[in-house]
Write a protein that holds these residues in place. Structure first.
Motif, PDB file in Angstrom:
ATOM      1  N   CYS A  53     -10.230   6.152  25.186  1.00  0.00           N
ATOM      2  CA  CYS A  53      -9.663   5.179  25.544  1.00  0.00           C
ATOM      3  C   CYS A  53      -9.033   5.422  26.933  1.00  0.00           C
ATOM      4  CB  CYS A  53      -8.827   4.435  24.634  1.00  0.00           C
ATOM      5  SG  CYS A  53      -9.596   3.651  23.220  1.00  0.00           S
ATOM      6  N   ARG A  54      -8.965   4.311  27.840  1.00  0.00           N
ATOM      7  CA  ARG A  54      -8.105   4.465  28.967  1.00  0.00           C
ATOM      8  C   ARG A  54      -6.645   3.945  28.584  1.00  0.00           C
ATOM      9  NH1 ARG A  54      -6.154   2.405  33.467  1.00  0.00           N
ATOM     10  NH2 ARG A  54      -6.439   3.754  35.354  1.00  0.00           N
ATOM     11  N   LEU A  55      -5.705   4.884  29.214  1.00  0.00           N
ATOM     12  CA  LEU A  55      -4.230   4.442  28.973  1.00  0.00           C
ATOM     13  C   LEU A  55      -3.574   5.312  30.289  1.00  0.00           C
ATOM     14  CD1 LEU A  55      -1.826   3.922  27.228  1.00  0.00           C
ATOM     15  CD2 LEU A  55      -1.699   6.094  26.281  1.00  0.00           C
ATOM     16  N   ASP A  56      -2.698   4.394  30.822  1.00  0.00           N
ATOM     17  CA  ASP A  56      -1.490   5.033  31.799  1.00  0.00           C
ATOM     18  C   ASP A  56      -0.249   4.847  31.265  1.00  0.00           C
ATOM     19  OD1 ASP A  56       0.311   5.295  33.549  1.00  0.00           O
ATOM     20  OD2 ASP A  56      -0.474   3.840  35.135  1.00  0.00           O
ATOM     21  N   VAL A  57       0.350   5.841  30.865  1.00  0.00           N
ATOM     22  CA  VAL A  57       1.301   6.240  29.957  1.00  0.00           C
ATOM     23  C   VAL A  57       2.648   5.897  30.488  1.00  0.00           C
ATOM     24  CG1 VAL A  57       0.383   8.149  28.538  1.00  0.00           C
ATOM     25  CG2 VAL A  57       1.968   8.568  30.414  1.00  0.00           C
ATOM     26  N   THR A  58       2.593   5.406  31.887  1.00  0.00           N
ATOM     27  CA  THR A  58       3.869   4.806  32.481  1.00  0.00           C
ATOM     28  C   THR A  58       3.696   3.315  32.129  1.00  0.00           C
ATOM     29  OG1 THR A  58       2.548   4.513  34.539  1.00  0.00           O
ATOM     30  CG2 THR A  58       3.740   6.543  34.255  1.00  0.00           C
ATOM     31  N   ARG A  59       2.656   2.603  31.708  1.00  0.00           N
ATOM     32  CA  ARG A  59       2.570   1.234  31.599  1.00  0.00           C
ATOM     33  C   ARG A  59       2.965   0.875  30.157  1.00  0.00           C
ATOM     34  NH1 ARG A  59      -0.647  -1.744  34.859  1.00  0.00           N
ATOM     35  NH2 ARG A  59       0.522  -3.557  33.660  1.00  0.00           N
ATOM     36  N   PRO A  64       0.924  -2.497  23.778  1.00  0.00           N
ATOM     37  CA  PRO A  64       0.618  -3.414  22.661  1.00  0.00           C
ATOM     38  C   PRO A  64      -1.050  -3.609  22.727  1.00  0.00           C
ATOM     39  CG  PRO A  64       2.568  -4.383  23.377  1.00  0.00           C
ATOM     40  CD  PRO A  64       2.187  -3.177  24.203  1.00  0.00           C
ATOM     41  N   GLN A  65      -1.513  -3.859  24.032  1.00  0.00           N
ATOM     42  CA  GLN A  65      -2.923  -3.970  24.140  1.00  0.00           C
ATOM     43  C   GLN A  65      -3.657  -2.607  23.970  1.00  0.00           C
ATOM     44  OE1 GLN A  65      -0.822  -5.565  26.576  1.00  0.00           O
ATOM     45  NE2 GLN A  65      -2.367  -5.737  28.305  1.00  0.00           N
ATOM     46  N   PHE A  66      -3.051  -1.503  24.103  1.00  0.00           N
ATOM     47  CA  PHE A  66      -3.738   0.040  23.852  1.00  0.00           C
ATOM     48  C   PHE A  66      -3.922   0.166  22.233  1.00  0.00           C
ATOM     49  CE2 PHE A  66      -2.845   4.438  22.933  1.00  0.00           C
ATOM     50  CZ  PHE A  66      -4.297   4.948  23.517  1.00  0.00           C
ATOM     51  N   VAL A  67      -2.666  -0.310  21.608  1.00  0.00           N
ATOM     52  CA  VAL A  67      -2.863  -0.409  20.254  1.00  0.00           C
ATOM     53  C   VAL A  67      -4.272  -1.229  19.606  1.00  0.00           C
ATOM     54  CG1 VAL A  67      -1.425  -0.823  18.056  1.00  0.00           C
ATOM     55  CG2 VAL A  67      -0.383   0.402  19.838  1.00  0.00           C
ATOM     56  N   THR A  68      -4.213  -2.340  20.135  1.00  0.00           N
ATOM     57  CA  THR A  68      -5.135  -2.995  19.789  1.00  0.00           C
ATOM     58  C   THR A  68      -6.623  -2.422  20.160  1.00  0.00           C
ATOM     59  OG1 THR A  68      -3.913  -5.110  20.298  1.00  0.00           O
ATOM     60  CG2 THR A  68      -6.210  -5.592  20.170  1.00  0.00           C
ATOM     61  N   PHE A 118       7.948   8.660  23.835  1.00  0.00           N
ATOM     62  CA  PHE A 118       8.838   8.251  23.105  1.00  0.00           C
ATOM     63  C   PHE A 118       8.555   6.843  22.339  1.00  0.00           C
ATOM     64  CE2 PHE A 118      12.469   5.618  21.613  1.00  0.00           C
ATOM     65  CZ  PHE A 118      13.534   6.514  21.408  1.00  0.00           C
ATOM     66  N   PHE A 119       7.946   5.920  23.571  1.00  0.00           N
ATOM     67  CA  PHE A 119       7.602   4.520  22.936  1.00  0.00           C
ATOM     68  C   PHE A 119       6.093   4.710  22.618  1.00  0.00           C
ATOM     69  CE2 PHE A 119      11.486   3.792  25.636  1.00  0.00           C
ATOM     70  CZ  PHE A 119      12.133   2.978  24.487  1.00  0.00           C
ATOM     71  N   LEU A 120       5.363   5.534  22.872  1.00  0.00           N
ATOM     72  CA  LEU A 120       4.006   5.431  22.580  1.00  0.00           C
ATOM     73  C   LEU A 120       3.921   5.810  21.119  1.00  0.00           C
ATOM     74  CD1 LEU A 120       0.776   5.178  23.527  1.00  0.00           C
ATOM     75  CD2 LEU A 120       0.626   7.547  23.742  1.00  0.00           C
ATOM     76  N   THR A 121       4.754   6.765  20.666  1.00  0.00           N
ATOM     77  CA  THR A 121       4.653   7.204  19.323  1.00  0.00           C
ATOM     78  C   THR A 121       5.169   5.855  18.414  1.00  0.00           C
ATOM     79  OG1 THR A 121       5.063   9.331  19.879  1.00  0.00           O
ATOM     80  CG2 THR A 121       5.458   8.685  17.504  1.00  0.00           C
ATOM     81  N   GLN A 122       6.017   5.220  18.934  1.00  0.00           N
ATOM     82  CA  GLN A 122       6.819   4.008  18.355  1.00  0.00           C
ATOM     83  C   GLN A 122       5.497   3.065  18.136  1.00  0.00           C
ATOM     84  OE1 GLN A 122       9.109   1.191  20.466  1.00  0.00           O
ATOM     85  NE2 GLN A 122      11.164   2.164  19.352  1.00  0.00           N
ATOM     86  N   ALA A 123       4.795   2.827  19.189  1.00  0.00           N
ATOM     87  CA  ALA A 123       3.835   1.856  19.264  1.00  0.00           C
ATOM     88  C   ALA A 123       2.822   2.141  18.191  1.00  0.00           C
ATOM     89  CB  ALA A 123       3.624   1.405  20.696  1.00  0.00           C
ATOM     90  N   LEU A 124       2.298   3.376  18.114  1.00  0.00           N
ATOM     91  CA  LEU A 124       1.370   3.710  17.297  1.00  0.00           C
ATOM     92  C   LEU A 124       1.679   3.931  15.777  1.00  0.00           C
ATOM     93  CD1 LEU A 124      -0.484   6.163  19.886  1.00  0.00           C
ATOM     94  CD2 LEU A 124      -1.281   4.001  19.055  1.00  0.00           C
TER      95      LEU A 124
END
Ligand SMILES: NC(=O)c1ccc[n+]([C@@H]2O[C@H](COP(=O)([O-])OP(=O)(O)OC[C@H]3O[C@@H](n4cnc5c(N)ncnc54)[C@H](OP(=O)(O)O)[C@@H]3O)[C@@H](O)[C@H]2O)c1
Length: 246
Positions: A53-59, A64-68, A118-124
């Motif tokens: 999946c594409r992900l720019d970790v700065t964004r 939320p769209q990445f989690v979807t 920090f926030f990616l782990t939280q989101a996932l």
């Protein structure tokens, strides 16, 4: 598929992340990797158990769209909506002597190496199974000082602290959180600085094993760290630097 473990590895298109993904799939773990610029690796990945999946970790605004997207990729490819292991590998290194490090360089390092995991782990978190694992990636430069790497090493020192907090706060869901401490290895890291024979020679002098690592030296251990054999380790720094700056 029910018993099959699934890992999400950030920055899985090249370098250490690709090595981790390959060792995981070889050990029977399915991998959902992320890429940003490594589009070719992503489009050419044909293994059924290695998807991207594409992900720019700065964004962070797109998380939320990445989690979807992760949820639907897991459903379509593996018939599940959750996964077991999160490896926060994506990261950058910037060489800048302390006295001339700019706020922009500092902010970019913090954004990618600290704020993103920090926030990616939280989101996932809602997608990580009970008893899952989070593996953050640090460096032996948090232990031994290499001039020019102060901002980089500071972000990784912060990751080591964050790991311990996550280990305690996520324990209620039996999620184990550890840090993989890597050491000098030839990748595209730092704009390819590790490809310089002079840098390699200098780095090797600080490593007990007397040479810099291959990607396999650092990544082959990842399936074991994420496995049940390692389940009583949490909040730990797992040093696979070949004995750098001991
Ligand atoms: N090389 C070393 O000596 C060394 C030593 C210890 C620890 N480490 C750590 O190991 C990790 C991997 O580094 P590496 O050596 O494999 O470096 P690398 O070859 O330069 O790879 C960097 C990875 O990070 C991803 N990435 C960078 N910026 C991103 C962004 N904004 N959004 C999403 N992904 C992004 C890249 O994705 P794309 O490929 O899609 O661009 C790439 O997969 C880093 O955390 C690094 O700090 C490296």
């Amino acid at each position: 598929m029910a018993d099959r473990k699934i890992a999400l590895v950030t920055g899985a298109g090249r370098g250490l992340g690709l090595g981790m993904a390959r060792h995981l799939t070889r050990s029977g773990v399915a991998v959902l990797g992320t890429y940003l610029t490594s589009e070719r690796a992503a489009t050419e990945a044909t293994e059924p158990d290695f998807v991207f999946c594409r992900l720019d970790v700065t964004r962070i605004d797109t998380f939320p769209q990445f989690v979807t997207a992760v949820r639907s990729t897991l459903r379509e490819r593996f018939g599940v909506e959750t996964f077991d292991y999160l490896v926060n590998n994506a990261g950058i290194g910037t060489y800048a002597p302390y006295a001339v490090t700019t706020p922009d360089q500092f902010d970019e390092l913090v954004q990618i190496n600290l704020k993103a995991p920090f926030f990616l782990t939280q989101a996932l978190l809602p997608l990580i199974n009970e008893g899952g694992r989070v593996l953050n990636v640090s460096t032996a430069l948090t232990r031994g000082v290499v001039p020019g790497m102060s901002a980089y090493a500071a972000t990784k020192g912060a990751i080591e602290v964050l790991t311990r907090y996550q280990a305690v706060e996520l324990a209620e869901r039996s999620i184990r959180v550890n840090t993989l401490m890597g050491g000098a290895v030839v990748t595209d890291f730092g704009g390819g600085i590790m490809r310089s024979p002079d840098v390699q020679k200098l780095a090797a002098q600080t490593i007990a094993q007397g040479r810099i690592a291959t990607t396999d030296d650092i990544t082959a251990v990842v399936p074991a760290i994420l496995s049940d054999a390692f389940q009583w380790a949490t909040g730990a720094i797992i040093d696979v630097s070949g004995g750098q700056s001991l």
